[in-house]
Design a protein around this motif. Structure first.
Motif, PDB file in Angstrom:
ATOM      1  N   TYR A  97       9.308   3.075 -20.996  1.00 27.52           N
ATOM      2  CA  TYR A  97       7.887   3.192 -21.284  1.00 27.52           C
ATOM      3  C   TYR A  97       7.697   4.189 -22.421  1.00 27.52           C
ATOM      4  O   TYR A  97       8.463   5.141 -22.560  1.00 27.52           O
TER       5      TYR A  97
ATOM      6  N   GLN B 203       4.761   6.859 -23.782  1.00 30.93           N
ATOM      7  CA  GLN B 203       3.466   7.499 -23.554  1.00 30.93           C
ATOM      8  C   GLN B 203       2.878   7.790 -24.923  1.00 30.93           C
ATOM      9  O   GLN B 203       3.403   8.610 -25.674  1.00 30.93           O
TER      10      GLN B 203
ATOM     11  N   LYS C 211      -2.029   9.467 -24.192  1.00 27.85           N
ATOM     12  CA  LYS C 211      -1.406   9.696 -22.878  1.00 27.85           C
ATOM     13  C   LYS C 211      -1.266   8.414 -22.066  1.00 27.85           C
ATOM     14  O   LYS C 211      -1.054   8.470 -20.855  1.00 27.85           O
ATOM     15  N   PHE C 212      -1.414   7.264 -22.713  1.00 29.31           N
ATOM     16  CA  PHE C 212      -1.338   5.980 -22.028  1.00 29.31           C
ATOM     17  C   PHE C 212       0.115   5.558 -21.877  1.00 29.31           C
ATOM     18  O   PHE C 212       0.894   5.632 -22.822  1.00 29.31           O
ATOM     19  N   LEU C 213       0.480   5.104 -20.684  1.00 30.25           N
ATOM     20  CA  LEU C 213       1.848   4.695 -20.388  1.00 30.25           C
ATOM     21  C   LEU C 213       1.991   3.200 -20.648  1.00 30.25           C
ATOM     22  O   LEU C 213       1.371   2.383 -19.974  1.00 30.25           O
TER      23      LEU C 213
ATOM     24  N   ILE D 247       4.538  -0.214 -21.274  1.00 30.17           N
ATOM     25  CA  ILE D 247       5.877  -0.766 -21.100  1.00 30.17           C
ATOM     26  C   ILE D 247       6.459  -1.198 -22.448  1.00 30.17           C
ATOM     27  O   ILE D 247       5.761  -1.747 -23.308  1.00 30.17           O
TER      28      ILE D 247
ATOM     29  N   PHE E 248       9.634   7.442 -21.353  1.00 31.34           N
ATOM     30  CA  PHE E 248      10.027   7.528 -19.943  1.00 31.34           C
ATOM     31  C   PHE E 248      10.882   6.330 -19.570  1.00 31.34           C
ATOM     32  O   PHE E 248      10.548   5.186 -19.865  1.00 31.34           O
TER      33      PHE E 248
ATOM     34  N   PHE F  98      10.522   7.285 -11.868  1.00 30.05           N
ATOM     35  CA  PHE F  98      10.542   7.679 -13.268  1.00 30.05           C
ATOM     36  C   PHE F  98      11.492   8.839 -13.534  1.00 30.05           C
ATOM     37  O   PHE F  98      11.669   9.733 -12.702  1.00 30.05           O
ATOM     38  N   GLY F  99      12.073   8.801 -14.730  1.00 32.25           N
ATOM     39  CA  GLY F  99      12.832   9.943 -15.221  1.00 32.25           C
ATOM     40  C   GLY F  99      11.887  11.017 -15.719  1.00 32.25           C
ATOM     41  O   GLY F  99      10.674  10.819 -15.755  1.00 32.25           O
ATOM     42  N   PRO F 100      12.438  12.150 -16.158  1.00 32.88           N
ATOM     43  CA  PRO F 100      11.620  13.286 -16.580  1.00 32.88           C
ATOM     44  C   PRO F 100      10.993  13.137 -17.957  1.00 32.88           C
ATOM     45  O   PRO F 100      10.171  13.949 -18.353  1.00 32.88           O
TER      46      PRO F 100
ATOM     47  N   ARG G  40      10.951  13.952 -24.943  1.00 38.98           N
ATOM     48  CA  ARG G  40       9.912  14.255 -25.929  1.00 38.98           C
ATOM     49  C   ARG G  40      10.512  14.165 -27.317  1.00 38.98           C
ATOM     50  O   ARG G  40      11.322  15.004 -27.699  1.00 38.98           O
TER      51      ARG G  40
END
Lengths: 110, 115
Positions: free
Chosen positions: B35, B37, B41-43, B45, B90, B106-108, B111
């Motif tokens: 994913y 972001q 801030k929209f997640l 796919i 993500f 989810f993973g962390p 960035r």
């Protein structure tokens, strides 16, 4: 393209207040609805998966209801605490993935 | 033990470079996802793999190429990085395809900052 809407976009409450927010989704071909909690600088964590019309799920002070016929789900937080501050996402399954709403950002002030 | 892990956590790089982000899950899941972001801030796919096979490829520039050497790993390679690629990426996994009641883990996040 699936349309998953969440409202409000953001919410600021005081500690101890109860609050709720909405997720709207396509009511046709319903299979499930997911709620996730996403704290700043962390990763989304699953709260609930809801599958049945009229379903109500609860985890501590957080609960959710589901109306598949009209295409909405409510998330409730009773007696909000500062640690509840996060973005709450709902997600609707599509073909082999989830379509996420834009989330409701909740801030709880002490 | 972290269920879904990503490396690196932070990545700062120059425009035009090629970089990879790695993802591993130790949950024994069959399906993995990437994913993005976005700035709002929209997640969103990007890709989905089931048992090492690509099943979802959303409208993503072909500079992005996922690779799944086995079902526990899904890496994301990005060629010729552009400023607009700066985002948080993500990785996630689920037991089976997310066609309904499958929870995603989810993973962390990684960035990425492109300068």
């Amino acid at each position: 393209i699936l349309n998953v809407e969440q409202s409000p976009q953001s919410l600021h409450v005081q500690e101890g207040d109860s609050t709720n927010f909405t997720c709207s989704f396509p009511s046709s071909n319903f299979y499930a609805l997911h709620w996730y909690r996403w704290e700043t600088a962390k990763s989304p964590e699953a709260l609930f998966v809801m599958t049945l019309n009229g379903d109500e799920k609860k985890k501590g002070r957080i609960s959710a209801t589901l109306n598949t016929k009209e295409g909405y789900s409510y998330l409730y937080i009773k007696g909000s605490q500062p640690e509840d501050s996060a973005t709450y996402l709902c997600a609707f399954p599509g073909y082999s993935t989830l379509t996420f709403g834009k989330g409701t950002m909740l801030l709880v002030s002490p | 033990d972290t269920a879904v892990s990503q490396t690196p956590k932070y990545l700062v790089t120059q425009m035009g470079n090629d970089k990879s982000i790695k993802c591993e899950q130790n949950l024994g899941h069959d399906t993995m996802y990437w994913y993005k972001q976005d700035s709002k801030k929209f997640l969103k796919i990007m890709f989905s793999y089931n048992n090492k096979e690509l099943i979802i490829n959303e409208t993503v520039p072909n500079r992005f190429s996922p690779k799944s050497p086995d079902k526990a790993h899904l890496n994301l390679h990005i060629n010729s990085l552009e400023l607009g690629d700066s985002a948080v990426y993500f990785c996630a996994s689920s037991q089976d395809r997310a066609g309904g009641g499958e929870t995603q883990y989810f993973g962390p996040g990684t960035r990425l900052l492109v300068l």
